[in-house]
Design a protein around this motif. Structure first.
Motif, PDB file in Angstrom:
ATOM      1  N   LYS A  12      -0.075   8.135   8.166  1.00  0.00           N
ATOM      2  CA  LYS A  12      -0.129   9.351   8.966  1.00  0.00           C
ATOM      3  C   LYS A  12       1.260   9.611   9.524  1.00  0.00           C
ATOM      4  CE  LYS A  12      -1.469   7.289  13.351  1.00  0.00           C
ATOM      5  NZ  LYS A  12      -2.331   7.389  14.496  1.00  0.00           N
ATOM      6  N   CYS A  13       1.563  10.871   9.698  1.00  0.00           N
ATOM      7  CA  CYS A  13       2.870  11.266  10.199  1.00  0.00           C
ATOM      8  C   CYS A  13       2.824  11.268  11.717  1.00  0.00           C
ATOM      9  CB  CYS A  13       3.241  12.646   9.681  1.00  0.00           C
ATOM     10  SG  CYS A  13       4.864  13.181  10.231  1.00  0.00           S
ATOM     11  N   ASP A  14       3.692  10.471  12.338  1.00  0.00           N
ATOM     12  CA  ASP A  14       3.785  10.431  13.795  1.00  0.00           C
ATOM     13  C   ASP A  14       4.819  11.437  14.305  1.00  0.00           C
ATOM     14  OD1 ASP A  14       1.888   8.315  14.048  1.00  0.00           O
ATOM     15  OD2 ASP A  14       3.443   6.901  13.447  1.00  0.00           O
ATOM     16  N   SER A  15       5.873  11.631  13.532  1.00  0.00           N
ATOM     17  CA  SER A  15       6.926  12.583  13.872  1.00  0.00           C
ATOM     18  C   SER A  15       7.655  12.948  12.584  1.00  0.00           C
ATOM     19  CB  SER A  15       7.892  11.971  14.884  1.00  0.00           C
ATOM     20  OG  SER A  15       8.940  12.866  15.170  1.00  0.00           O
ATOM     21  N   PHE A  16       7.421  14.161  12.098  1.00  0.00           N
ATOM     22  CA  PHE A  16       8.005  14.587  10.834  1.00  0.00           C
ATOM     23  C   PHE A  16       9.495  14.826  11.004  1.00  0.00           C
ATOM     24  CE2 PHE A  16       9.006  17.562   7.461  1.00  0.00           C
ATOM     25  CZ  PHE A  16       8.444  16.908   6.379  1.00  0.00           C
ATOM     26  N   PRO A  17      10.313  14.412  10.077  1.00  0.00           N
ATOM     27  CA  PRO A  17      10.005  13.871   8.769  1.00  0.00           C
ATOM     28  C   PRO A  17      10.116  12.351   8.689  1.00  0.00           C
ATOM     29  CG  PRO A  17      12.271  14.582   8.745  1.00  0.00           C
ATOM     30  CD  PRO A  17      11.723  14.847  10.135  1.00  0.00           C
ATOM     31  N   GLY A  18      10.596  11.678   9.744  1.00  0.00           N
ATOM     32  CA  GLY A  18      10.988  10.287   9.568  1.00  0.00           C
ATOM     33  C   GLY A  18      10.094   9.208  10.111  1.00  0.00           C
ATOM     34  N   LYS A  19       9.037   9.535  10.856  1.00  0.00           N
ATOM     35  CA  LYS A  19       8.231   8.472  11.452  1.00  0.00           C
ATOM     36  C   LYS A  19       6.792   8.535  10.939  1.00  0.00           C
ATOM     37  CE  LYS A  19       7.034   6.091  15.624  1.00  0.00           C
ATOM     38  NZ  LYS A  19       6.998   6.043  17.052  1.00  0.00           N
ATOM     39  N   TRP A  20       6.423   7.501  10.174  1.00  0.00           N
ATOM     40  CA  TRP A  20       5.101   7.390   9.576  1.00  0.00           C
ATOM     41  C   TRP A  20       4.517   6.036   9.923  1.00  0.00           C
ATOM     42  CZ3 TRP A  20       3.111  11.342   6.418  1.00  0.00           C
ATOM     43  CH2 TRP A  20       3.994  12.374   6.137  1.00  0.00           C
ATOM     44  N   SER A  21       3.187   5.956  10.059  1.00  0.00           N
ATOM     45  CA  SER A  21       2.542   4.666  10.322  1.00  0.00           C
ATOM     46  C   SER A  21       1.329   4.507   9.406  1.00  0.00           C
ATOM     47  CB  SER A  21       2.133   4.544  11.788  1.00  0.00           C
ATOM     48  OG  SER A  21       1.232   5.564  12.151  1.00  0.00           O
ATOM     49  N   LEU A  22       1.040   3.261   9.079  1.00  0.00           N
ATOM     50  CA  LEU A  22      -0.090   2.954   8.208  1.00  0.00           C
ATOM     51  C   LEU A  22      -1.387   3.316   8.917  1.00  0.00           C
ATOM     52  CD1 LEU A  22      -0.992   1.717   5.508  1.00  0.00           C
ATOM     53  CD2 LEU A  22      -1.029  -0.503   6.659  1.00  0.00           C
ATOM     54  N   TYR A  23      -2.210   4.125   8.278  1.00  0.00           N
ATOM     55  CA  TYR A  23      -3.464   4.607   8.858  1.00  0.00           C
ATOM     56  C   TYR A  23      -4.655   3.802   8.365  1.00  0.00           C
ATOM     57  CZ  TYR A  23      -7.188   7.944   9.981  1.00  0.00           C
ATOM     58  OH  TYR A  23      -8.336   8.535  10.442  1.00  0.00           O
ATOM     59  N   SER A  24      -4.737   3.565   7.049  1.00  0.00           N
ATOM     60  CA  SER A  24      -5.845   2.789   6.498  1.00  0.00           C
ATOM     61  C   SER A  24      -5.484   2.299   5.099  1.00  0.00           C
ATOM     62  CB  SER A  24      -7.136   3.611   6.459  1.00  0.00           C
ATOM     63  OG  SER A  24      -7.013   4.699   5.569  1.00  0.00           O
ATOM     64  N   THR A  25      -6.263   1.345   4.610  1.00  0.00           N
ATOM     65  CA  THR A  25      -6.073   0.813   3.262  1.00  0.00           C
ATOM     66  C   THR A  25      -7.420   0.677   2.569  1.00  0.00           C
ATOM     67  OG1 THR A  25      -6.208  -1.491   3.962  1.00  0.00           O
ATOM     68  CG2 THR A  25      -4.008  -0.487   3.933  1.00  0.00           C
ATOM     69  N   ALA A  26      -7.373   0.639   1.250  1.00  0.00           N
ATOM     70  CA  ALA A  26      -8.587   0.445   0.443  1.00  0.00           C
ATOM     71  C   ALA A  26      -8.178  -0.157  -0.894  1.00  0.00           C
ATOM     72  CB  ALA A  26      -9.307   1.774   0.229  1.00  0.00           C
ATOM     73  N   PHE A  27      -9.141  -0.626  -1.642  1.00  0.00           N
ATOM     74  CA  PHE A  27      -8.934  -1.195  -2.974  1.00  0.00           C
ATOM     75  C   PHE A  27      -7.949  -2.364  -2.940  1.00  0.00           C
ATOM     76  CE2 PHE A  27     -10.100   3.280  -3.510  1.00  0.00           C
ATOM     77  CZ  PHE A  27     -11.223   3.154  -4.310  1.00  0.00           C
ATOM     78  N   GLU A  28      -8.090  -3.205  -1.939  1.00  0.00           N
ATOM     79  CA  GLU A  28      -7.215  -4.375  -1.773  1.00  0.00           C
ATOM     80  C   GLU A  28      -7.283  -5.271  -3.009  1.00  0.00           C
ATOM     81  OE1 GLU A  28      -4.342  -6.255   0.116  1.00  0.00           O
ATOM     82  OE2 GLU A  28      -5.450  -4.720   1.208  1.00  0.00           O
ATOM     83  N   GLY A  29      -6.115  -5.659  -3.528  1.00  0.00           N
ATOM     84  CA  GLY A  29      -6.046  -6.548  -4.672  1.00  0.00           C
ATOM     85  C   GLY A  29      -6.277  -5.883  -6.016  1.00  0.00           C
ATOM     86  N   MET A  30      -6.463  -4.577  -6.041  1.00  0.00           N
ATOM     87  CA  MET A  30      -6.705  -3.868  -7.296  1.00  0.00           C
ATOM     88  C   MET A  30      -5.457  -3.096  -7.703  1.00  0.00           C
ATOM     89  SD  MET A  30     -10.505  -2.497  -6.477  1.00  0.00           S
ATOM     90  CE  MET A  30     -11.173  -2.463  -8.126  1.00  0.00           C
ATOM     91  N   SER A  31      -5.292  -2.910  -8.997  1.00  0.00           N
ATOM     92  CA  SER A  31      -4.174  -2.144  -9.519  1.00  0.00           C
ATOM     93  C   SER A  31      -4.644  -0.718  -9.779  1.00  0.00           C
ATOM     94  CB  SER A  31      -3.669  -2.788 -10.809  1.00  0.00           C
ATOM     95  OG  SER A  31      -2.599  -2.060 -11.331  1.00  0.00           O
ATOM     96  N   ILE A  32      -4.182   0.215  -8.937  1.00  0.00           N
ATOM     97  CA  ILE A  32      -4.600   1.617  -9.054  1.00  0.00           C
ATOM     98  C   ILE A  32      -3.363   2.511  -9.091  1.00  0.00           C
ATOM     99  CG2 ILE A  32      -6.833   1.251  -7.952  1.00  0.00           C
ATOM    100  CD1 ILE A  32      -5.634   2.398  -5.394  1.00  0.00           C
ATOM    101  N   VAL A  33      -3.513   3.677  -9.693  1.00  0.00           N
ATOM    102  CA  VAL A  33      -2.422   4.655  -9.778  1.00  0.00           C
ATOM    103  C   VAL A  33      -2.979   6.066  -9.649  1.00  0.00           C
ATOM    104  CG1 VAL A  33      -0.943   3.202 -11.218  1.00  0.00           C
ATOM    105  CG2 VAL A  33      -2.517   4.798 -12.299  1.00  0.00           C
ATOM    106  N   ASP A  34      -2.085   7.005  -9.411  1.00  0.00           N
ATOM    107  CA  ASP A  34      -2.396   8.443  -9.425  1.00  0.00           C
ATOM    108  C   ASP A  34      -3.548   8.812  -8.496  1.00  0.00           C
ATOM    109  OD1 ASP A  34      -0.384   8.718 -11.295  1.00  0.00           O
ATOM    110  OD2 ASP A  34      -1.751   8.556 -12.992  1.00  0.00           O
ATOM    111  N   CYS A  35      -3.495   8.358  -7.260  1.00  0.00           N
ATOM    112  CA  CYS A  35      -4.552   8.675  -6.287  1.00  0.00           C
ATOM    113  C   CYS A  35      -4.365  10.095  -5.760  1.00  0.00           C
ATOM    114  CB  CYS A  35      -4.502   7.705  -5.120  1.00  0.00           C
ATOM    115  SG  CYS A  35      -4.770   6.012  -5.604  1.00  0.00           S
ATOM    116  N   ASN A  36      -5.459  10.835  -5.724  1.00  0.00           N
ATOM    117  CA  ASN A  36      -5.439  12.198  -5.204  1.00  0.00           C
ATOM    118  C   ASN A  36      -6.645  12.422  -4.312  1.00  0.00           C
ATOM    119  OD1 ASN A  36      -3.193  13.798  -6.633  1.00  0.00           O
ATOM    120  ND2 ASN A  36      -4.147  12.596  -8.256  1.00  0.00           N
TER     121      ASN A  36
END
Length: 67
Positions: free
Chosen positions: A6-30
């Motif tokens: 998530k963007c805390d202050s555009f353009p330079g400050k971002w923080s991790l919001y959530s994760t999923a598919f731990e340990g899996m190899s995934i690409v092209d998420c939309n």
């Protein structure tokens, strides 16, 4: 894994919001939200060293994934 930031202050400050598919190899998420406010996640997963064999589509409640 999939990481959502998530963007805390555009353009330079971002923080991790959530994760999923731990340990899996995934690409092209939309992420897509349709006209009825349904949320969809489209992605490709590694199958036999190929990421382009199958498209996975998940209906999700939000981008705040929980275990």
């Amino acid at each position: 894994r999939l990481e959502v930031y998530k963007c805390d202050s555009f353009p330079g400050k971002w923080s991790l919001y959530s994760t999923a598919f731990e340990g899996m190899s995934i690409v092209d998420c939309n992420f897509f939200q349709d006209h009825k406010n349904n949320c969809w996640l489209f992605l490709n997963m590694d199958e036999n060293n190929f990421h382009n064999n199958s498209l996975y589509i998940y209906k999700i409640d939000s981008l705040e994934f929980s275990p």
